[in-house]
Write an enzyme that holds these catalytic residues in place. Structure first.
Site, mmCIF file in Angstrom:
data_model
loop_
_atom_site.group_PDB
_atom_site.id
_atom_site.type_symbol
_atom_site.label_atom_id
_atom_site.label_comp_id
_atom_site.label_asym_id
_atom_site.label_seq_id
_atom_site.Cartn_x
_atom_site.Cartn_y
_atom_site.Cartn_z
ATOM 1 N N HIS A 109 55.288 44.077 -34.879
ATOM 2 C CA HIS A 109 54.448 43.086 -35.124
ATOM 3 C C HIS A 109 54.698 41.822 -34.048
ATOM 4 C CE1 HIS A 109 53.280 44.831 -38.621
ATOM 5 N NE2 HIS A 109 54.121 44.296 -39.685
ATOM 6 N N HIS A 178 49.054 39.922 -42.334
ATOM 7 C CA HIS A 178 49.806 40.483 -43.207
ATOM 8 C C HIS A 178 50.159 40.106 -44.689
ATOM 9 C CE1 HIS A 178 53.375 43.073 -43.978
ATOM 10 N NE2 HIS A 178 53.547 43.279 -42.846
ATOM 11 N N GLU A 309 46.672 46.211 -44.512
ATOM 12 C CA GLU A 309 46.446 45.653 -43.246
ATOM 13 C C GLU A 309 45.619 46.516 -42.394
ATOM 14 O OE1 GLU A 309 50.946 44.991 -41.787
ATOM 15 O OE2 GLU A 309 51.249 45.977 -43.599
#
Length: 344
Positions: A109, A178, A309
């Site tokens: 991420h 997210h 996601e």
């Protein structure tokens, strides 16, 4: 009609500049969404059940302090590259890049200070808010000055999230939000009564560090076949699964299409996910462990929320047969995801 209001949510810690963090409240007859200028974080999303009662269906915190401490990316936009890059390494045009490793042997991420941990510049729109930031060349090890716009717009029962980016050097990019959902209402014990379906004929098996092996496996005849709705708790039991944290491979067409649906029969709440993205990571909150105190001082145990996601496939920068994740100068990255809420 969509109403847009702005308020101060708090100030960044002094060591991070002490700047104001704003909260933007988007409201229609059917939905109310609250979004921060920190990490473009969705802090609340209220939607009706079949009796017309509103509940907040996303996990998060009541105060800014929760979001400035370590947390599992609640509600945030993550990038420059969502999901995992194996060993935090990749090469572009013959040049090797090394990223920060923040997830075992891998980069996750965006690294140690990804897009979720920085302040964005907001611009209020008639029906939403657009956030902008420049991610400088070399930030977290990524090449190129990257201009990024994330726009949230609310129309009736539909929240649209549009991601755009332009770069000065070729760079991998994959952006997602997210948010952790529980359609029973955030703070509810688990997600086992939810019915989930995902429009995907294949998924990506992973190694023990959650990196795709490279195989694109058919879902048919496996626990990953979610083409027809399954009741999550019973499904996990039936296939002896600890939970999902996998990329499902969507139809490769950059047009809006329905890719997933979550339904909570006891309340009647339904969420549809439409997107232009090539993949969707289905995650069932396997790493939540009750240690975090969320909104209203409730704790969030394992499997108390799910994430859907929309993004490119994990580690695509190291897997040439995966969808292209590289953005080149002169091109524009442009993807949209729509969340549509109903009650039955």
């Amino acid at each position: 009609m969509t109403e847009v209001k702005t308020e101060v949510f708090g100030h960044m810690p002094p060591e991070e500049g002490g700047e104001v963090v704003e909260k933007f409240v988007l409201k229609s007859d059917s939905l109310k969404v609250e979004i921060l200028s920190l990490g473009c974080i969705i802090t609340a999303l209220e939607t009706k059940d079949r009796d017309g009662k509103f509940s907040d269906v996303v996990l998060g915190f009541d105060t800014l302090e929760g979001y400035t401490r370590k947390h599992p990316f609640f509600g945030a936009v993550v990038g420059r590259v969502a999901n995992r890059i194996a060993k935090g390494r990749f090469s572009v045009d013959g040049k090797e890049y090394q990223l920060f490793l923040n997830n075992g042997p891998n980069s996750l991420h965006g690294g140690s200070r990804g897009f979720d941990k920085v302040l964005w510049s907001p611009q209020v729109l008639p029906n939403g808010v657009c956030f902008f930031r420049l991610s400088p060349d070399g930030e977290e090890g990524y090449p190129g000055d990257l201009k990024v716009w994330v726009t949230y717009t609310l129309s009736g029962r539909e929240l649209a999230i549009n991601y755009r980016a332009q770069t000065s050097k070729t760079t991998p990019i994959s952006l997602t939000n997210h948010a952790y959902f529980n359609l029973a209402g955030q703070g509810s014990r688990d997600i086992y009564e939810h019915e989930i379906s995902i429009e995907a004929d294949s998924y990506l098996p992973v190694d023990d560090t959650k990196i795709p092996t490279g195989e694109v496996a058919a879902v048919h005849g496996t626990g990953f076949d979610l083409r027809q709705p399954v009741e999550l708790g019973k499904h996990l039991q039936k296939f002896c699964l600890d939970g999902f944290d996998h990329n499902f491979c969507l139809q490769q067409a950059q047009v809006r299409r329905l890719v997933a649906r979550a339904c909570h029969p006891p309340t009647g709440r339904v969420m549809e996910v439409h997107t232009t993205q090539p993949g969707i990571q289905f995650y069932t909150g396997n790493n939540l462990d009750g240690s975090l105190k969320g909104k209203g001082a409730v704790v969030y145990p394992k499997h108390s929320a799910f994430c859907l996601e929309t993004q490119n496939w994990p580690d695509a920068v190291n897997k040439p047969h995966f969808p292209n994740v590289l953005l080149r100068p002169g091109e524009e990255y442009n993807h949209t995801t729509w969340l549509v809420f109903n009650a039955t």
